[in-house]
Design a protein around this motif. Structure first.
Motif: not given
Length: 419
Positions: A391-419
């Motif tokens: 889980l910690a890796w997934r959360q770090q990975l999201y932060k690494l690619y967060e700008a691409d998610f936000v700028l291009f309108g892709y929803p945050k993958p909540e199911n991958l970022l929570k227990d």
């Protein structure tokens, strides 16, 4: 002062004239094919009144723009018959692509003959995508690396993904793992930058894959300095102002899965030596690894998806070299906050977006976008692929690619970022 200014202006215009004459004679695809529609001016920084010297420099640039527009517009008139001939060329369809690469064979094609449906809401969809991009770029509370820098601050080597077609006034920023092979094929056909037995390709699928990814085939912004010298940035800005600019994106996590599949699950000698060997040594504690990918695969030595994610998150990776283009963030490849894109396509709606874009570019009578891949990596696979990623890796990975998610309108993958 007036004489000095006139002398300086005459030197500038004389230099530009000589450079353009050389370009016209030396380049098959050059500035003689500019499509100029509006005037271009370089704004000064807001809140900072220009000095007298800056006023003179800006006026010189505006005079240069006027000179370029007149000269290059005459070049367009001279090349008019060539363009009309191109528009009248009949569509030539191939029954199949060139399948001389294992990756192409593994992927497969969808040979459906149905026409792609163009949504009636395409214009609204594009307006919404561009609006979202502009708003987040202007939002000071949303920050990511290099967001605030100006276009002039971007090094030339970071502009290598911007491909220019001067014949039709198009700029395409290619993103690997987002149908870029076929969009590059389209750009080759439109720009006539590659010949087959002396004749330009007319069907994108006729172009062999090895030629598509040959960097010498495309005119990119990174090559401007060699061609145009100190006028490179100014000419880039003119083209960015006049031309239609587009890019295609996809869900960032799905793009990573696709990159992993094509570069590490298939035998790829280059990626094995450059990336797989270091990953296997660092994260799987392997030593004395085979020197060739075929030997490694026979021995069952393959990079795992967790190895790949750990490599992306390892701070040593970026210290050694920037991310490879296949997993580099889109905002680092295409600079969407410095370049105002006219069209933002998505792989998830590739057929509809491609058909709409070719209509907007007025080239839909010249060619069709090649068939899409049948087994394209699906977003529904994310949970399976990330199941063994901590889980910690997934959360770090999201932060690494967060700008691409936000700028291009892709929803945050909540199911991958929570227990």
């Amino acid at each position: 002062m007036t004489k000095a200014r006139l002398f300086r202006l005459s030197v500038v215009l004389g230099s530009v004239f000589m450079i353009l004459l050389i370009i016209v004679y030396w380049d098959n695809v050059g500035t003689a094919h500019f499509y100029l529609h509006t005037s271009f001016s370089r704004p000064h920084a807001l809140g900072t009144p220009p000095t007298a010297a800056q006023d003179e420099d800006r006026e010189d640039l505006l005079d240069m723009d006027e000179f370029l527009e007149k000269l290059l517009s005459s070049g367009l008139r001279q090349n008019g018959p060539l363009n009309r001939k191109m528009e009248q060329a009949p569509l030539q369809g191939s029954s199949r692509p060139v399948l001389d690469n294992l990756e192409e064979n593994v992927r497969g094609y969808d040979w459906s003959t149905r026409a792609a449906r163009v949504s009636l809401d395409q214009e609204k969809l594009q307006a919404e995508r561009r609006r979202m991009l502009r708003e987040f770029c202007a939002n000071s509370s949303f920050a990511f690396p290099a967001k605030e820098r100006s276009f002039d601050d971007i090094p030339n080597y970071e502009l290598n993904h911007l491909i220019v077609d001067d014949r039709h006034g198009i700029i395409y920023c290619y993103v690997p793992k987002v149908a870029c092979t076929n969009w590059k094929r389209v750009m080759i056909v439109l720009s006539e930058s590659l010949l087959d037995q002396g004749v330009p390709y007319r069907d994108p699928l006729d172009i062999p894959r090895e030629h598509v990814h040959n960097s010498s085939t495309h005119l990119t912004f990174n090559k401007f300095w060699r061609r145009y010298g100190k006028f490179s940035r100014h000419l880039m800005k003119i083209k960015l102002k006049k031309y239609t600019k587009f890019l295609f994106v996809r869900d960032p996590f799905v793009r990573l899965i696709s990159a992993f599949r094509s570069k590490f699950e298939l035998e790829n000698e280059e990626f094995y030596r450059r990336f797989a060997i270091p990953m296997l040594k660092l994260y799987s504690n392997h030593t004395n690894l085979p020197t060739s990918v075929s030997e490694a695969f026979r021995a069952g030595l393959k990079v795992s998806f967790p190895d790949f994610i750990q490599y992306l998150l390892d701070p040593r990776t970026e210290k050694m070299a920037p991310f490879n283009e296949h997993w580099r963030q889109v905002y680092r490849l295409c600079h969407p906050c410095q370049i105002d894109y006219d069209f933002v396509g998505k792989l998830e709606t590739l057929n509809e977006d491609a058909a709409h874009l070719l209509q907007l570019l007025k080239v839909d009578r010249l060619l069709h976008f090649p068939p899409s891949y049948r087994n394209r990596t699906a977003s529904s696979w994310e949970e399976d692929w990330f199941a063994k990623i901590p889980l910690a890796w997934r959360q770090q990975l999201y932060k690494l690619y967060e700008a691409d998610f936000v700028l291009f309108g892709y929803p945050k993958p909540e199911n991958l970022l929570k227990d």
